[in-house]
Design a protein around this motif. Structure first.
Motif, PDB file in Angstrom:
ATOM      1  N   UNK A  78       0.750  -0.956  -0.107  1.00 55.82           N
ATOM      2  CA  UNK A  78      -0.400   0.192   0.421  1.00 55.82           C
ATOM      3  C   UNK A  78       1.152   0.613  -0.069  1.00 55.82           C
ATOM      4  N   UNK A  79       1.658   0.895   1.047  1.00 55.61           N
ATOM      5  CA  UNK A  79       2.570   2.397   0.344  1.00 55.61           C
ATOM      6  C   UNK A  79       3.229   2.578  -0.505  1.00 55.61           C
ATOM      7  N   UNK A  80       3.723   1.466  -1.549  1.00 55.01           N
ATOM      8  CA  UNK A  80       4.209   2.030  -2.797  1.00 55.01           C
ATOM      9  C   UNK A  80       3.064   1.978  -3.388  1.00 55.01           C
ATOM     10  N   UNK A  81       2.349   1.917  -3.655  1.00 62.31           N
ATOM     11  CA  UNK A  81       0.777   2.319  -4.256  1.00 62.31           C
ATOM     12  C   UNK A  81       0.345   3.786  -3.954  1.00 62.31           C
ATOM     13  N   UNK A  82       1.011   4.584  -2.335  1.00 60.82           N
ATOM     14  CA  UNK A  82       0.642   5.360  -2.521  1.00 60.82           C
ATOM     15  C   UNK A  82       1.872   6.099  -2.901  1.00 60.82           C
ATOM     16  N   UNK A  83       3.204   6.247  -3.201  1.00 62.31           N
ATOM     17  CA  UNK A  83       3.976   6.510  -3.401  1.00 62.31           C
ATOM     18  C   UNK A  83       3.389   7.092  -4.900  1.00 62.31           C
ATOM     19  N   UNK A  84       3.228   6.356  -5.527  1.00 62.57           N
ATOM     20  CA  UNK A  84       3.127   5.717  -6.983  1.00 62.57           C
ATOM     21  C   UNK A  84       2.044   6.750  -7.675  1.00 62.57           C
ATOM     22  N   UNK A  85       0.994   6.928  -7.174  1.00 61.77           N
ATOM     23  CA  UNK A  85      -0.295   7.593  -6.458  1.00 61.77           C
ATOM     24  C   UNK A  85       0.168   8.929  -8.105  1.00 61.77           C
ATOM     25  N   UNK A  86       0.458   9.994  -6.824  1.00 61.36           N
ATOM     26  CA  UNK A  86       0.211  10.756  -7.280  1.00 61.36           C
ATOM     27  C   UNK A  86       1.344  11.172  -8.694  1.00 61.36           C
ATOM     28  N   UNK A  87       2.090  10.426  -9.546  1.00 60.80           N
ATOM     29  CA  UNK A  87       2.345  10.167 -10.439  1.00 60.80           C
ATOM     30  C   UNK A  87       1.481  10.137 -12.168  1.00 60.80           C
ATOM     31  N   UNK A  88       0.169   9.581 -11.405  1.00 60.16           N
ATOM     32  CA  UNK A  88      -1.055   9.825 -12.711  1.00 60.16           C
ATOM     33  C   UNK A  88       0.501   8.847 -13.397  1.00 60.16           C
ATOM     34  N   UNK A  89       0.067   7.694 -13.808  1.00 60.38           N
ATOM     35  CA  UNK A  89       0.385   6.561 -13.972  1.00 60.38           C
ATOM     36  C   UNK A  89      -0.265   5.933 -15.058  1.00 60.38           C
ATOM     37  N   UNK A  90      -0.305   5.675 -16.044  1.00 62.60           N
ATOM     38  CA  UNK A  90      -1.165   4.799 -17.220  1.00 62.60           C
ATOM     39  C   UNK A  90      -1.375   3.273 -16.657  1.00 62.60           C
ATOM     40  N   UNK A  91      -1.909   2.304 -16.932  1.00 58.26           N
ATOM     41  CA  UNK A  91      -2.454   1.210 -16.961  1.00 58.26           C
ATOM     42  C   UNK A  91      -0.969   0.806 -16.987  1.00 58.26           C
TER      43      UNK A  91
END
Length: 191
Positions: free
Chosen positions: A76-89
């Protein structure tokens, strides 16, 4: 103050026992789980083990839940770290592949997989196993929602199953370069 320190020691001891049990199951399987091996791995006395856990089933249930709680928090911490980046699928699938490649696969991780299999044989462990997979599903829903994937709840279980299956394959074969991104993309796009 003494009460807080005493409570902390109890939690620390209990945690050591749970981690010791995961280590023993990872090294010897559920069939090789003995109280003596657990206390040796945990560095506690036999009486301490039986004080904290009335049965091996209770111990295994709590060990499984501890492992999943920590793993989902870490992921979950990894997800939160990338959430703001607006990653594509596609980028997200690549991140998942990278994260899986970096996951340690020692005795504790192998022990967790052993416990999932044991849940198929022991109905008393099924509730804990269900809670574990529910936590993984919720993490998958969070990721899929952040990516804007339609019907994330419907897709979460298959995504978790794909990743768990690929991890199991990695464990069983020793392959460290099992691709994840491509099958994950096929699954998401096919949905």
């Amino acid at each position: 103050m003494a009460g807080a320190a005493s409570r902390e020691k109890l939690v620390s001891t209990r945690d050591a026992i749970l981690r010791g049990a995961l280590t023993v199951v990872g090294e010897h399987g559920v069939g090789g789980l003995t109280n003596r091996r657990i206390v040796a791995a945990a560095g506690v006395s036999l009486g301490t083990l039986t004080y904290h856990f009335a049965s091996q089933t209770a111990l295994l249930r709590e060990a499984m839940l501890l492992f999943v709680e920590e793993e989902t928090a870490k992921l979950g911490a990894i997800v939160d770290g990338h959430r703001a980046e607006g990653l594509s699928v596609e980028q997200a699938a690549s991140v998942v592949e990278h994260v899986i490649a970096q996951l340690p696969f020692g005795a504790d991780e192998l022990g967790a997989h052993e416990l999932y299999l044991q849940s198929a044989r022991d109905p008393e462990l099924r509730e804990a196993s269900s809670r574990c997979f529910a936590a993984y599903d919720e993490l998958a829903v969070t990721i899929l929602e952040a990516l804007g994937v339609p019907e994330p709840r419907r897709l979460a279980g298959p995504v978790v199953a794909l990743i768990a299956g690929l991890q199991l394959r990695r464990l069983a074969t020793g392959e460290t370069d099992t691709p994840v991104a491509e099958p994950l993309m096929m699954l998401i796009r096919g949905a």
